[in-house]
Scaffold this active site. Sequence first.
Site, PDB file in Angstrom:
ATOM      1  N   GLU A   1       9.603  -4.009  10.508  1.00  0.00           N
ATOM      2  CA  GLU A   1       9.954  -2.689   9.949  1.00  0.00           C
ATOM      3  C   GLU A   1      10.416  -1.740  11.053  1.00  0.00           C
ATOM      4  O   GLU A   1       9.767  -1.637  12.108  1.00  0.00           O
ATOM      5  CB  GLU A   1       8.750  -2.084   9.196  1.00  0.00           C
ATOM      6  CG  GLU A   1       9.089  -0.696   8.639  1.00  0.00           C
ATOM      7  CD  GLU A   1       8.116  -0.164   7.602  1.00  0.00           C
ATOM      8  OE1 GLU A   1       7.178  -0.884   7.198  1.00  0.00           O
ATOM      9  OE2 GLU A   1       8.318   1.009   7.186  1.00  0.00           O
TER      10      GLU A   1
ATOM     11  N   ASP B   1       0.848  -1.205   0.000  1.00  0.00           N
ATOM     12  CA  ASP B   1       0.000   0.000   0.000  1.00  0.00           C
ATOM     13  C   ASP B   1       0.886   1.258   0.000  1.00  0.00           C
ATOM     14  O   ASP B   1       0.383   2.383  -0.076  1.00  0.00           O
ATOM     15  CB  ASP B   1      -1.008  -0.007   1.160  1.00  0.00           C
ATOM     16  CG  ASP B   1      -0.355   0.065   2.525  1.00  0.00           C
ATOM     17  OD1 ASP B   1       0.886  -0.055   2.616  1.00  0.00           O
ATOM     18  OD2 ASP B   1      -1.094   0.227   3.525  1.00  0.00           O
TER      19      ASP B   1
ATOM     20  N   GLU C   1      -1.024  -5.239   8.772  1.00  0.00           N
ATOM     21  CA  GLU C   1      -0.172  -4.645   9.798  1.00  0.00           C
ATOM     22  C   GLU C   1      -0.715  -4.891  11.197  1.00  0.00           C
ATOM     23  O   GLU C   1      -1.917  -4.822  11.426  1.00  0.00           O
ATOM     24  CB  GLU C   1      -0.062  -3.129   9.555  1.00  0.00           C
ATOM     25  CG  GLU C   1       0.640  -2.795   8.254  1.00  0.00           C
ATOM     26  CD  GLU C   1       0.816  -1.297   8.024  1.00  0.00           C
ATOM     27  OE1 GLU C   1       0.544  -0.496   8.956  1.00  0.00           O
ATOM     28  OE2 GLU C   1       1.222  -0.921   6.916  1.00  0.00           O
TER      29      GLU C   1
HETATM   30  O1  KIV Z   1       3.513  -1.075   1.722  1.00  0.00           O
HETATM   31  C1  KIV Z   1       4.656  -1.524   1.640  1.00  0.00           C
HETATM   32  O2  KIV Z   1       5.350  -1.357   0.628  1.00  0.00           O
HETATM   33  C2  KIV Z   1       5.161  -2.280   2.770  1.00  0.00           C
HETATM   34  C3  KIV Z   1       6.597  -2.689   2.750  1.00  0.00           C
HETATM   35  C4  KIV Z   1       7.464  -1.518   2.929  1.00  0.00           C
HETATM   36  C5  KIV Z   1       6.892  -3.758   3.735  1.00  0.00           C
HETATM   37  O3  KIV Z   1       4.444  -2.527   3.681  1.00  0.00           O
END
Ligand code: KIV
Length: 262
Positions: free
Chosen positions: A180, A46, A117
């Site tokens: 992250e 996203d 998440e």
């Molecule tokens: O949205 C994204 O690109 C992510 C990655 C950075 C893990 O969640």
Amino acid sequence: MKQKITVTTLYKMKEKGEKIAALTAYDYPFAKMADQAGVHIILVGDSLGMVVQGQTSTLPVTMDEMIYHTKLVSKGVENAFVIGDMPFMSYQVKLSKAVKNAGRFLKEAGAEAVKLEGGVDVCDTIKAISAAGIPVQAHIGLTPQSVHKMGGYKVQRNEQKLIEDAKRVEDAGAFSVVLEGIPEDISKKITEIISIPTIGIGAGLYCDGQILVLHDCLGLNTGHIPKFVKKFANLGEMAIEGISTYVKEVGAKEFPSKKHCY
Ligand code: KIV
């Protein structure tokens, strides 16, 4: 011939200590190039809200937009494992809605798994989606959809909470977890403790794999570049140079030349 990557491949890679290379992609040509380059996991993140749509956060991204981009990516991929990222508010409100939205990534868009998440707070959701036969990748530490709760995009250092989150998402059935914005010593511990592959971004060397946002990796991002990013190419500068030459040649009546005419 390269092998199709599955969850089993990823588990085996962790077991053997082989590093997993993951990258985001949002469209057909870049997904195809990443696949040809041997990337193991392609995440339709996203993050497209920021790097493709020019938004200031990932929060406005919708399910329909994610499905659209995941479709484009799936078309370009033969070997990599394709994961669709569940956007903000597509899995937080109701379990049944979360399962339905996760299902859309596989049914309509050709993804093979979804990512969402959160840690302890989303374990029921991970369980429900996994129970429907959909592999779920969790994402803990700096979780961009919670930017306002975290008070900004900040490195997360609460070791006890991070370890608890990692263990609980594994218990809930996640096949992998993104770490992250976590100090390297903590992500190393997590990687040793849990048996599912950890994929790091700003989490140091010791994760089972690494992921970068495509636009950061290739130098296509003109915005803020975080400390953990390494630019592996300078496509942004090359593009500006190429387009400037085109503009000049059109102005100078050098393009099209005879060889470009019928
Ligand atoms: O949205 C994204 O690109 C992510 C990655 C950075 C893990 O969640």
